[in-house]
Motif scaffolding. Structure first.
Motif, PDB file in Angstrom:
ATOM      1  N   ARG A 131      -8.530   2.836  -0.841  1.00  0.00           N
ATOM      2  CA  ARG A 131     -10.091   2.784  -1.159  1.00  0.00           C
ATOM      3  C   ARG A 131      -9.937   2.214  -2.643  1.00  0.00           C
ATOM      4  O   ARG A 131     -10.422   2.166  -3.942  1.00  0.00           O
ATOM      5  CB  ARG A 131     -10.323   4.013  -1.521  1.00  0.00           C
ATOM      6  N   LEU A 132      -8.453   2.025  -3.110  1.00  0.00           N
ATOM      7  CA  LEU A 132      -7.653   2.023  -4.305  1.00  0.00           C
ATOM      8  C   LEU A 132      -7.966   0.192  -4.474  1.00  0.00           C
ATOM      9  O   LEU A 132      -7.163  -0.599  -4.612  1.00  0.00           O
ATOM     10  CB  LEU A 132      -6.078   2.306  -4.903  1.00  0.00           C
ATOM     11  N   ASP A 133      -9.821  -0.182  -4.733  1.00  0.00           N
ATOM     12  CA  ASP A 133      -9.542  -1.463  -4.758  1.00  0.00           C
ATOM     13  C   ASP A 133      -9.773  -2.102  -5.788  1.00  0.00           C
ATOM     14  O   ASP A 133     -10.835  -3.243  -6.195  1.00  0.00           O
ATOM     15  CB  ASP A 133     -10.922  -1.794  -3.887  1.00  0.00           C
ATOM     16  N   GLY A 134      -9.912  -1.015  -6.818  1.00  0.00           N
ATOM     17  CA  GLY A 134      -9.540  -1.884  -8.642  1.00  0.00           C
ATOM     18  C   GLY A 134     -10.208  -1.342  -9.465  1.00  0.00           C
ATOM     19  O   GLY A 134     -11.145  -1.773 -10.507  1.00  0.00           O
ATOM     20  N   SER A 135     -11.938   0.117  -8.627  1.00  0.00           N
ATOM     21  CA  SER A 135     -12.556   0.160  -9.363  1.00  0.00           C
ATOM     22  C   SER A 135     -11.740   1.816  -9.419  1.00  0.00           C
ATOM     23  O   SER A 135     -12.636   2.421 -10.477  1.00  0.00           O
ATOM     24  CB  SER A 135     -13.732   0.427  -8.588  1.00  0.00           C
ATOM     25  N   VAL A 136     -10.746   1.790  -8.962  1.00  0.00           N
ATOM     26  CA  VAL A 136     -10.499   3.525  -9.652  1.00  0.00           C
ATOM     27  C   VAL A 136      -9.248   3.565 -10.530  1.00  0.00           C
ATOM     28  O   VAL A 136      -8.482   2.707 -10.867  1.00  0.00           O
ATOM     29  CB  VAL A 136     -10.473   3.963  -7.728  1.00  0.00           C
ATOM     30  N   ARG A 137      -9.300   4.308 -11.422  1.00  0.00           N
ATOM     31  CA  ARG A 137      -8.772   4.592 -12.448  1.00  0.00           C
ATOM     32  C   ARG A 137      -7.824   5.368 -12.447  1.00  0.00           C
ATOM     33  O   ARG A 137      -6.509   4.834 -12.593  1.00  0.00           O
ATOM     34  CB  ARG A 137      -9.674   4.554 -14.217  1.00  0.00           C
ATOM     35  N   ALA A 162       2.195   1.799  -6.822  1.00  0.00           N
ATOM     36  CA  ALA A 162       2.582  -0.091  -6.944  1.00  0.00           C
ATOM     37  C   ALA A 162       1.739  -0.718  -6.375  1.00  0.00           C
ATOM     38  O   ALA A 162       1.365  -1.717  -6.742  1.00  0.00           O
ATOM     39  CB  ALA A 162       2.766   0.380  -5.055  1.00  0.00           C
ATOM     40  N   LEU A 163       0.279  -0.103  -5.962  1.00  0.00           N
ATOM     41  CA  LEU A 163      -0.856  -1.051  -6.373  1.00  0.00           C
ATOM     42  C   LEU A 163      -1.423  -1.080  -7.751  1.00  0.00           C
ATOM     43  O   LEU A 163      -3.029  -1.327  -8.207  1.00  0.00           O
ATOM     44  CB  LEU A 163      -1.804   0.501  -5.458  1.00  0.00           C
ATOM     45  N   GLY A 164      -0.488  -0.178  -9.389  1.00  0.00           N
ATOM     46  CA  GLY A 164      -1.278  -0.277 -10.303  1.00  0.00           C
ATOM     47  C   GLY A 164      -2.607   0.460 -10.365  1.00  0.00           C
ATOM     48  O   GLY A 164      -2.784   0.510 -11.601  1.00  0.00           O
ATOM     49  N   VAL A 165      -2.072   1.903  -9.846  1.00  0.00           N
ATOM     50  CA  VAL A 165      -3.853   3.095 -10.234  1.00  0.00           C
ATOM     51  C   VAL A 165      -2.902   3.820 -11.245  1.00  0.00           C
ATOM     52  O   VAL A 165      -1.263   4.441 -10.397  1.00  0.00           O
ATOM     53  CB  VAL A 165      -4.514   2.720  -9.112  1.00  0.00           C
ATOM     54  N   GLY A 166      -3.330   4.861 -11.825  1.00  0.00           N
ATOM     55  CA  GLY A 166      -3.037   6.040 -12.630  1.00  0.00           C
ATOM     56  C   GLY A 166      -3.096   7.112 -11.687  1.00  0.00           C
ATOM     57  O   GLY A 166      -3.739   7.765 -10.723  1.00  0.00           O
ATOM     58  N   VAL A 167      -1.710   7.574 -11.732  1.00  0.00           N
ATOM     59  CA  VAL A 167      -1.525   8.988 -10.934  1.00  0.00           C
ATOM     60  C   VAL A 167      -1.573  10.692 -12.053  1.00  0.00           C
ATOM     61  O   VAL A 167      -0.785  10.415 -12.808  1.00  0.00           O
ATOM     62  CB  VAL A 167      -0.603   8.846 -10.063  1.00  0.00           C
ATOM     63  N   SER A 168      -2.037  11.420 -11.263  1.00  0.00           N
ATOM     64  CA  SER A 168      -1.947  12.325 -12.335  1.00  0.00           C
ATOM     65  C   SER A 168      -1.655  13.458 -11.014  1.00  0.00           C
ATOM     66  O   SER A 168      -2.082  13.461 -10.638  1.00  0.00           O
ATOM     67  CB  SER A 168      -2.768  13.028 -13.318  1.00  0.00           C
ATOM     68  N   ARG A 169      -1.480  14.786 -11.947  1.00  0.00           N
ATOM     69  CA  ARG A 169      -1.154  16.270 -10.544  1.00  0.00           C
ATOM     70  C   ARG A 169      -1.832  16.760 -11.756  1.00  0.00           C
ATOM     71  O   ARG A 169      -1.102  17.114 -12.462  1.00  0.00           O
ATOM     72  CB  ARG A 169       0.755  16.299 -10.325  1.00  0.00           C
ATOM     73  N   LEU A 170      -2.205  18.229 -11.110  1.00  0.00           N
ATOM     74  CA  LEU A 170      -2.864  18.958 -11.164  1.00  0.00           C
ATOM     75  C   LEU A 170      -1.775  19.640 -12.145  1.00  0.00           C
ATOM     76  O   LEU A 170      -0.967  20.094 -11.696  1.00  0.00           O
ATOM     77  CB  LEU A 170      -3.255  19.943  -9.991  1.00  0.00           C
TER      78      LEU A 170
END
Lengths: 198, 198
Positions: A131-137, A162-170
């Motif tokens: 789902r992380l195809d570039g549209s997901v921030r 690794a896919l260059g998408v931002g990750v956060s944790r609760l």
């Protein structure tokens, strides 16, 4: 006489299988059903069959759905650039109750647990990454604050970054060792607001 | 999204109706059913319908039965000259578990309770009295030791004595294994009254 007549024994056995229901409670529940009218009993039986037949897994996020896709994924107003990753559908309901989050979800269907033989391949991780195809921030990881939940969060963070998408944790507003389902709305809201980039 | 999708909401509602099951427990039980296979769900539904269809009231004593008469009434070794009168079928099971009583039963289907509009005519009392045809030597009244249970016992005693049949009541006293310190005054008073010479 035998302890219970067979049809009653069968019913007790079924209640006994449910989580948190012991023998005494199962007997009490089974007897309470004997006072139901035939229509009431049928309504109960139909609800069980109906839930099984009509509740599916959302084709996009694996949340529970009564059609092909769940109510969140079907809602056009939701922000598809943010995905919140949870262990199960109950966590989705807990988060929805806060009315603070406007993104979409991804239900893992469990956590990585080598002790129980559950590796990343047994979870809905491949479908998340696809789902992380570039549209997901941003991906917000909202696994439970348990050892397995943390390990799963770490694993996902590596993969997603690794896919260059931002990750956060609760944020740790959630009491450690408990379960999302039992967190109160305010705690959950704070946890959402205080999420930290990883 | 709505709190729960409809088939799930229906199932939660059904669990919610059961005695002692609150909203959170109902949700937990409903979700646990979603993990059932279709066959398992069908087995549960069938057990409910089956219990309702196959469990009848014994034509003689109103105990639960899977045929016309219950296992106690059908058992030729039981002593038909003693009838133990209980409020409901669960009391029969409790007494059977003791393996001490060899007589038969009569299930009242409740207790006299003017507050809830339950008079003697709403209980299986007429059928009890019709069983006292000369072959019965003793009726043991085993209604619960509550206000209504006592009132019902008094009422039955009068009716049964009028037919010339002996009546007895389960003994009151301190439960075995408990502590005098925790027994309430009324129980202690009854235990004193009912003391037996040794």
């Amino acid at each position: 006489m035998a302890e219970y007549i067979l049809p009653l024994e069968r019913l007790i056995e079924q209640f006994r299988r449910l989580p948190g229901i012991g023998q005494k409670t199962a007997v009490r529940l089974a007897f309470s059903l004997l006072d139901y009218t035939a229509d009431e009993a049928k309504a109960f039986a139909d609800a069980i069959i109906g839930a099984k037949e009509q509740i599916h897994s959302c084709k996009i996020c694996h949340n529970i759905a009564d059609g092909d896709i769940c109510q969140v994924c079907a809602d056009e107003r939701r922000d598809r650039s943010t995905i919140c990753v949870v262990e199960d559908a109950r966590a989705v309901l807990s988060l929805e109750r806060v009315r603070e989050y406007n993104g979409v979800y991804h239900v893992l269907g469990g956590v990585i647990s080598p002790m129980s033989g559950i590796g990343p391949d047994k979870l809905n991780i491949a479908s998340l990454l696809s789902r992380l195809d570039g549209s997901v921030r941003e991906v917000i990881i909202a696994t439970n604050p348990t050892v397995e939940g943390e390990a799963t969060a770490m694993y996902l963070t590596k993969k997603i970054k690794a896919l260059g998408v931002g990750v956060s944790r609760l944020a740790y507003g959630i009491p450690v060792g408990s379960d999302l389902e039992y967190a109160d709305e305010v705690t959950l809201m704070r946890a959402l607001e205080g999420r930290r980039s990883m």
